[in-house]
Design a protein around this motif. Structure first.
Motif, PDB file in Angstrom:
ATOM      1  N   VAL A  19       0.828  -1.204   0.000  1.00 18.12           N
ATOM      2  CA  VAL A  19       0.000   0.000   0.000  1.00 18.12           C
ATOM      3  C   VAL A  19       0.865   1.257   0.000  1.00 18.12           C
ATOM      4  O   VAL A  19       0.570   2.224  -0.700  1.00 18.12           O
ATOM      5  N   VAL A  20       1.950   1.248   0.743  1.00 15.46           N
ATOM      6  CA  VAL A  20       2.842   2.414   0.767  1.00 15.46           C
ATOM      7  C   VAL A  20       3.506   2.609  -0.599  1.00 15.46           C
ATOM      8  O   VAL A  20       3.627   3.743  -1.077  1.00 15.46           O
ATOM      9  N   LEU A  21       3.908   1.528  -1.241  1.00 14.84           N
ATOM     10  CA  LEU A  21       4.542   1.650  -2.551  1.00 14.84           C
ATOM     11  C   LEU A  21       3.570   2.081  -3.643  1.00 14.84           C
ATOM     12  O   LEU A  21       3.978   2.671  -4.645  1.00 14.84           O
ATOM     13  N   LEU A  22       2.290   1.802  -3.493  1.00 14.54           N
ATOM     14  CA  LEU A  22       1.297   2.203  -4.482  1.00 14.54           C
ATOM     15  C   LEU A  22       0.946   3.686  -4.410  1.00 14.54           C
ATOM     16  O   LEU A  22       0.402   4.236  -5.366  1.00 14.54           O
ATOM     17  N   GLN A  23       1.250   4.337  -3.299  1.00 11.55           N
ATOM     18  CA  GLN A  23       0.905   5.748  -3.159  1.00 11.55           C
ATOM     19  C   GLN A  23       1.776   6.608  -4.051  1.00 11.55           C
ATOM     20  O   GLN A  23       2.943   6.310  -4.281  1.00 11.55           O
ATOM     21  N   SER A  24       1.190   7.700  -4.522  1.00 10.35           N
ATOM     22  CA  SER A  24       1.953   8.609  -5.373  1.00 10.35           C
ATOM     23  C   SER A  24       2.798   9.537  -4.514  1.00 10.35           C
ATOM     24  O   SER A  24       2.482   9.782  -3.349  1.00 10.35           O
ATOM     25  N   GLY A  25       3.856  10.054  -5.112  1.00 13.78           N
ATOM     26  CA  GLY A  25       4.739  10.963  -4.397  1.00 13.78           C
ATOM     27  C   GLY A  25       4.049  12.281  -4.108  1.00 13.78           C
ATOM     28  O   GLY A  25       3.219  12.761  -4.875  1.00 13.78           O
ATOM     29  N   LEU A  50      -8.476   7.289  -5.298  1.00 12.42           N
ATOM     30  CA  LEU A  50      -7.557   6.208  -4.938  1.00 12.42           C
ATOM     31  C   LEU A  50      -6.532   6.651  -3.903  1.00 12.42           C
ATOM     32  O   LEU A  50      -6.180   5.872  -3.010  1.00 12.42           O
ATOM     33  N   ASP A  51      -6.047   7.893  -3.999  1.00 10.12           N
ATOM     34  CA  ASP A  51      -5.069   8.375  -3.016  1.00 10.12           C
ATOM     35  C   ASP A  51      -5.663   8.386  -1.612  1.00 10.12           C
ATOM     36  O   ASP A  51      -4.981   8.039  -0.642  1.00 10.12           O
ATOM     37  N   LEU A  52      -6.919   8.774  -1.492  1.00 10.12           N
ATOM     38  CA  LEU A  52      -7.571   8.795  -0.186  1.00 10.12           C
ATOM     39  C   LEU A  52      -7.750   7.379   0.365  1.00 10.12           C
ATOM     40  O   LEU A  52      -7.510   7.133   1.550  1.00 10.12           O
ATOM     41  N   VAL A  53      -8.132   6.458  -0.501  1.00 13.05           N
ATOM     42  CA  VAL A  53      -8.303   5.060  -0.076  1.00 13.05           C
ATOM     43  C   VAL A  53      -6.967   4.475   0.379  1.00 13.05           C
ATOM     44  O   VAL A  53      -6.893   3.807   1.419  1.00 13.05           O
ATOM     45  N   LEU A  54      -5.903   4.740  -0.378  1.00 12.65           N
ATOM     46  CA  LEU A  54      -4.588   4.232  -0.006  1.00 12.65           C
ATOM     47  C   LEU A  54      -4.091   4.857   1.290  1.00 12.65           C
ATOM     48  O   LEU A  54      -3.457   4.190   2.110  1.00 12.65           O
ATOM     49  N   HIS A  55      -4.398   6.134   1.497  1.00 14.17           N
ATOM     50  CA  HIS A  55      -3.995   6.809   2.730  1.00 14.17           C
ATOM     51  C   HIS A  55      -4.692   6.194   3.940  1.00 14.17           C
ATOM     52  O   HIS A  55      -4.061   5.911   4.962  1.00 14.17           O
ATOM     53  N   ARG A  56      -5.983   5.966   3.818  1.00 11.48           N
ATOM     54  CA  ARG A  56      -6.737   5.357   4.930  1.00 11.48           C
ATOM     55  C   ARG A  56      -6.311   3.918   5.165  1.00 11.48           C
ATOM     56  O   ARG A  56      -6.228   3.465   6.306  1.00 11.48           O
ATOM     57  N   ALA A  57      -6.027   3.172   4.091  1.00 13.70           N
ATOM     58  CA  ALA A  57      -5.573   1.789   4.235  1.00 13.70           C
ATOM     59  C   ALA A  57      -4.218   1.742   4.934  1.00 13.70           C
ATOM     60  O   ALA A  57      -3.963   0.841   5.748  1.00 13.70           O
TER      61      ALA A  57
END
Length: 76
Positions: A19-25, A50-57
């Motif tokens: 999940v951390v690697l999928l987040q954008s810079g 998607l950025d919000l979902v990845l942040h919450r995950a």
């Protein structure tokens, strides 16, 4: 019980890394670093979709990782 918690911890760790690697810079060079600090300071949030979902995950998986680590240390 400890083996089950260890397996859960490994799965959580791998999911957290993915999940951390999928987040954008957050920054795009020096100008992004300056603007990013100002946006954080003034509370401007651009996280959508998607950025919000990845942040919450990331938050959920980090808390789960912390709790599983404490549980393994307690039962060990």
């Amino acid at each position: 019980m400890q083996i089950f918690l260890t397996i859960l911890l490994i799965i959580t760790s791998l999911a957290l890394v993915v999940v951390v690697l999928l987040q954008s810079g957050k920054s795009a060079g020096l100008s992004g670093a300056i603007a990013g600090g100002a946006e954080t300071l003034f509370g401007k949030q651009k996280a959508r979709g998607l950025d919000l979902v990845l942040h919450r995950a990331t938050i959920v998986l980090a808390v789960l990782f912390f709790l599983l680590t404490l549980a393994i240390a307690y039962f060990a």
